[in-house]
Design an enzyme around this catalytic site. Structure first.
Site, PDB file in Angstrom:
ATOM      1  NE  ARG A 287      14.297  24.549 -43.545  1.00 22.20           N
ATOM      2  CZ  ARG A 287      12.867  24.477 -43.770  1.00 22.20           C
ATOM      3  NH1 ARG A 287      12.636  24.486 -45.056  1.00 22.20           N
ATOM      4  NH2 ARG A 287      12.224  25.070 -42.771  1.00 22.20           N
TER       5      ARG A 287
ATOM      6  CE  LYS B 287      13.066  29.814 -41.680  1.00 26.03           C
ATOM      7  NZ  LYS B 287      13.443  28.547 -40.526  1.00 26.03           N
TER       8      LYS B 287
ATOM      9  CB  SER C 253      17.158  30.492 -37.432  1.00 24.17           C
ATOM     10  OG  SER C 253      17.478  29.278 -38.736  1.00 24.17           O
TER      11      SER C 253
END
Length: 373
Positions: free
Chosen positions: A195, A293, A264
């Site tokens: 990521r 997040k 997700s």
């Protein structure tokens, strides 16, 4: 009968070309040897694949399919073809290639033997037309069945490894990225997601290729965050999609049926939608607030408990999970967790990985509602 090209005193030394067989008979013997060699090659390759289905996957159905094809091959391996074998006179017995000397992991071993079987079947299909046309037809159909078996088995291999994976490492940008990932893999990690939201595509491709090679060398699944195109470019095992990314149906069309797709989710509605759309696994969180997040409220342990009771596919609790709160997450019902900072910022990623896995495995609970078809 004199051998071809021999010296004959009765003809004043003139070389007399005498053929031990007619040209037709010679060609026939060559065809027999080709068929014999490739029948052996196909059976050997299938046996190697069958052993993994039987002992590695404990999958009786796939093992039975391999055995059935082996027996079909044996039916065509007649005494006439075996009699043409000439191993001492075969120049190919000494031929080899460096890639044949080692296999880096189970995937490469299986892939090599599927290629071996398929190539042998193609040879059998063509040369048997000179021997028995029905044999050619039989091996043509078998070749297609082996293609299907390969798709099922290679896809099944990813699914089986996903089911066994308890810890999911999601990376973040770091100069020591490859070093950190390898340290975690040494600790028993079997699932990695690359990521990086800020790197340009050149850097993404370079890093993803290195990580994919590393993960496969350790027998681990390698997932790309968001980018289906990058996943295809580096031959990753799948992608992980956020709620604003591509629909799962579109990603599936592009990736095919056997790569993994994760989604997700932050609530029960998103979870059930992901399951209905065909996700292979879901992320459940963020359990705790996390800078990964930013701006998202924590879903809390209540959502973890909901997933434990209602999620029918593999799921990973994610978001702010570390060695200090892992047992609270397990107590809420999690059998799998995903972490970012806990490994990316660890002084000893190998030991932290081993700690997480020991906690997850030793306290693992039965999973209700899970469907592993």
């Amino acid at each position: 009968m004199k051998q071809a090209g021999c010296y004959d005193e009765s003809n004043n030394g003139v070389v007399v070309m005498v053929e031990p067989y007619s040209q037709t008979e010679q060609i026939q013997q060559v065809v027999y040897r080709i068929l014999d060699a490739n029948l052996d090659r196909a059976r050997e390759g299938l046996r190697i694949i069958e052993e993994w289905c039987r002992f590695g996957l404990n999958n009786a159905q796939l093992a039975a399919e391999c055995k059935k094809e082996r027996q079909e091959i044996a039916r065509w391996h007649t005494t006439e073809l075996r009699a043409a074998r000439n191993t001492p006179g075969d120049p190919g017995t000494e031929l080899t290639h460096p890639q044949e000397e080692q296999r880096t992991n189970i995937k490469s071993l299986l892939q090599a033997n599927f290629c071996r079987v398929q190539e042998a079947l193609r040879v059998l299909e063509e040369y048997s037309k000179l021997y028995n046309p029905n044999m050619g037809k039989a091996f043509k159909q078998m070749r297609y069945r082996i293609y299907t078996l390969e798709s099922h088995l290679m896809g099944n291999n990813r699914q089986q490894l996903l089911l066994r994976s308890r810890l999911y490492f999601v990376t973040s940008p770091n100069e020591r990225l490859v070093e950190i990932v390898e340290a975690a893999l040494k600790g028993g990690l079997t699932l990695v997601q690359y990521r990086d939201k800020i790197a340009d595509d050149t850097v993404r491709l370079e890093q993803a290729k290195k990580l994919r090679q590393l993960c496969h060398a350790y027998g681990a699944i390698f997932i790309i965050n968001d980018r289906v195109d990058v996943a295809l470019a580096v031959d990753a095992d799948g992608v992980h999609l956020g709620q604003q990314d591509l629909p799962i149906s579109i990603a599936r069309q592009l990736l095919g049926p056997h790569r993994l797709i994760g989604r997700s989710t932050t609530n029960s509605q998103e979870m059930q939608a992901a399951i209905a759309e065909g996700a292979d696994y879901v992320g459940v969180g963020p359990v705790y607030q996390t800078p990964t997040k930013e701006g998202k409220a924590a879903a809390g342990l209540e959502y973890v408990s909901y997933a434990a009771k209602n999620c029918s596919i593999p799921w990973f609790a994610i978001g702010g999970i570390d060695p200090n709160n892992i047992n609270d997450v397990i107590n809420a019902g999690a059998n799998r967790v995903a972490v970012v900072r806990s490994l990316m910022q660890a002084d000893q990623p190998t030991l932290v990985t081993q700690f997480f896995l020991s906690q997850l495995i030793s306290r693992m609970k039965p999973e209700s509602g899970m469907s592993y078809v």
